[in-house]
Scaffold this motif. Structure first.
Motif, PDB file in Angstrom:
ATOM      1  N   ARG A  31       0.818  -1.247  -0.014  1.00  0.00           N
ATOM      2  CA  ARG A  31      -0.060   0.122   0.063  1.00  0.00           C
ATOM      3  C   ARG A  31       0.687   1.265  -0.003  1.00  0.00           C
ATOM      4  N   ASN A  32       2.088   1.105   0.029  1.00  0.00           N
ATOM      5  CA  ASN A  32       2.930   2.464   0.010  1.00  0.00           C
ATOM      6  C   ASN A  32       2.890   3.045  -1.285  1.00  0.00           C
ATOM      7  N   PHE A  33       1.957   3.671  -1.778  1.00  0.00           N
ATOM      8  CA  PHE A  33       2.149   4.267  -2.994  1.00  0.00           C
ATOM      9  C   PHE A  33       0.832   5.186  -3.127  1.00  0.00           C
ATOM     10  N   ASN A  34       0.987   6.375  -4.136  1.00  0.00           N
ATOM     11  CA  ASN A  34      -0.273   7.077  -4.337  1.00  0.00           C
ATOM     12  C   ASN A  34      -0.337   7.230  -5.780  1.00  0.00           C
ATOM     13  N   LEU A  35      -1.706   7.326  -6.186  1.00  0.00           N
ATOM     14  CA  LEU A  35      -2.132   7.466  -7.695  1.00  0.00           C
ATOM     15  C   LEU A  35      -2.508   8.829  -8.370  1.00  0.00           C
ATOM     16  N   VAL A  36      -1.650   9.225  -9.276  1.00  0.00           N
ATOM     17  CA  VAL A  36      -1.886  10.372  -9.866  1.00  0.00           C
ATOM     18  C   VAL A  36      -2.510  10.163 -11.441  1.00  0.00           C
ATOM     19  N   ILE A  37      -3.865  10.641 -11.531  1.00  0.00           N
ATOM     20  CA  ILE A  37      -4.485  10.405 -12.720  1.00  0.00           C
ATOM     21  C   ILE A  37      -4.481  11.506 -13.458  1.00  0.00           C
ATOM     22  N   ILE A  60      -5.773   9.088  -4.082  1.00  0.00           N
ATOM     23  CA  ILE A  60      -5.989   9.343  -5.342  1.00  0.00           C
ATOM     24  C   ILE A  60      -6.021  10.697  -5.772  1.00  0.00           C
ATOM     25  N   SER A  61      -5.293  11.185  -6.404  1.00  0.00           N
ATOM     26  CA  SER A  61      -5.416  12.788  -6.964  1.00  0.00           C
ATOM     27  C   SER A  61      -5.767  12.696  -8.430  1.00  0.00           C
ATOM     28  N   VAL A  62      -6.463  13.332  -9.060  1.00  0.00           N
ATOM     29  CA  VAL A  62      -7.060  13.728 -10.371  1.00  0.00           C
ATOM     30  C   VAL A  62      -6.649  15.186 -10.993  1.00  0.00           C
ATOM     31  N   GLY A  78       1.795  14.535 -14.707  1.00  0.00           N
ATOM     32  CA  GLY A  78       1.967  13.604 -13.754  1.00  0.00           C
ATOM     33  C   GLY A  78       3.277  13.494 -12.936  1.00  0.00           C
ATOM     34  N   LEU A  79       4.415  13.764 -13.768  1.00  0.00           N
ATOM     35  CA  LEU A  79       5.512  13.992 -13.216  1.00  0.00           C
ATOM     36  C   LEU A  79       5.625  15.249 -12.042  1.00  0.00           C
ATOM     37  N   ALA A  80       5.028  16.358 -12.565  1.00  0.00           N
ATOM     38  CA  ALA A  80       5.121  17.658 -12.039  1.00  0.00           C
ATOM     39  C   ALA A  80       4.300  17.589 -10.642  1.00  0.00           C
ATOM     40  N   ASN A  81       3.360  16.444 -10.681  1.00  0.00           N
ATOM     41  CA  ASN A  81       2.466  16.348  -9.276  1.00  0.00           C
ATOM     42  C   ASN A  81       2.739  15.165  -8.368  1.00  0.00           C
ATOM     43  N   ALA A  82       4.081  14.510  -9.032  1.00  0.00           N
ATOM     44  CA  ALA A  82       4.290  13.302  -8.248  1.00  0.00           C
ATOM     45  C   ALA A  82       4.940  13.796  -7.084  1.00  0.00           C
TER      46      ALA A  82
END
Length: 252
Positions: A31-37, A60-62, A78-82
């Motif tokens: 679970r050690n992750f986040n998701l940028v869509i 999760i961020s959109v 996505g990279l700019a918001n990771a």
């Protein structure tokens, strides 16, 4: 806990598939992750679907583009918001095995490497696998071998981004980004540029990503613009390798 891995998912008019893609991320054992869509101004129900997931899950961020800009711009957004130490990419109409995240984080934790790969299933929309799954193999290679494998048109490494995880600080410190003037092979150019500034690479062919070949996708179409993109991409790859070789000679 700080997110160790940021998954960047790009989407454009994939309303029929994106729920399966997100659900496969939700099902991860680690679970050690986040998701940028990043939605590239979809005209179907894609935005509605991903917003519903964003409301339900705080990891999760959109981000929705105001105009259609292409997959390279979406990945750059996505990279700019990771914010993870590591990053990987998933296309919004594909899906991953439950141990996809764990595979990358475990190897980064155990090995002193700058890139980790996994194998993949290349399959049709009805689930038929088109590539042969080879015997499990792993290797740690240097820069020259990594570039060789990335530019090969066969194998389990190739130029894709979705079967690889990267160290985000290497991307940022070297100002790496995806070429927005290319619709094809932009991922290969990015990988070669990354490889020339990285040191060691962990190649693993265990198949954890499901790449779905769909009719009508840009890689399925043949057009003169595609021919141009391939030519431009190959020139960029050649130039990157040449400059890297020259820099190495200068340092000796």
């Amino acid at each position: 806990m700080k997110n160790k891995l940021s998954i960047i998912m790009t989407a454009y008019n994939v309303a029929d598939y994106i729920s399966s893609s997100i659900d496969s991320v939700i099902a991860q054992t680690n679970r050690n992750f986040n998701l940028v869509i990043v939605d590239d101004c979809s005209t179907d129900e894609t935005q509605k679907i991903i917003r519903s997931y964003e409301k339900k899950y705080d990891w999760i961020s959109v981000i929705c583009h105001k105009e259609n800009s292409g997959v390279s711009t979406s990945r750059n957004t996505g990279l700019a918001n990771a914010d993870g130490e590591f990053v990987t990419f998933i296309d919004g109409d594909d899906w991953v095995e439950p141990n996809y995240v764990d595979h990358f984080l475990e190897i980064f934790s155990d090995k002193d490497v700058d890139m980790v790969t996994c194998g993949f299933y290349n399959q049709t929309e009805n689930g038929k696998v088109k590539n042969k799954i080879a015997k499990h193999q792993t290797s740690i290679v240097g820069r020259d071998e990594a570039v060789k494998q990335i530019i090969k048109m066969t194998g389990t490494v190739m130029g894709y981004t979705w079967n690889k995880a990267y160290i985000r600080s290497i991307i940022e410190e070297n100002n790496l980004s995806f070429q927005t003037d290319l619709d094809l092979m932009e991922d290969q150019v990015f990988n070669v540029e990354y490889a020339t500034v990285a040191r060691k690479f962990y190649f693993d062919n265990v198949p954890l990503y499901h790449y779905i070949s769909r009719k009508g996708s840009i890689t399925q179409k043949f057009a003169m613009e595609n021919v141009r993109d391939v030519g431009v991409a190959r020139m960029k790859v050649y130039k990157t390798i040449r400059e890297s070789t020259r820099n190495e000679k200068d340092q000796i």
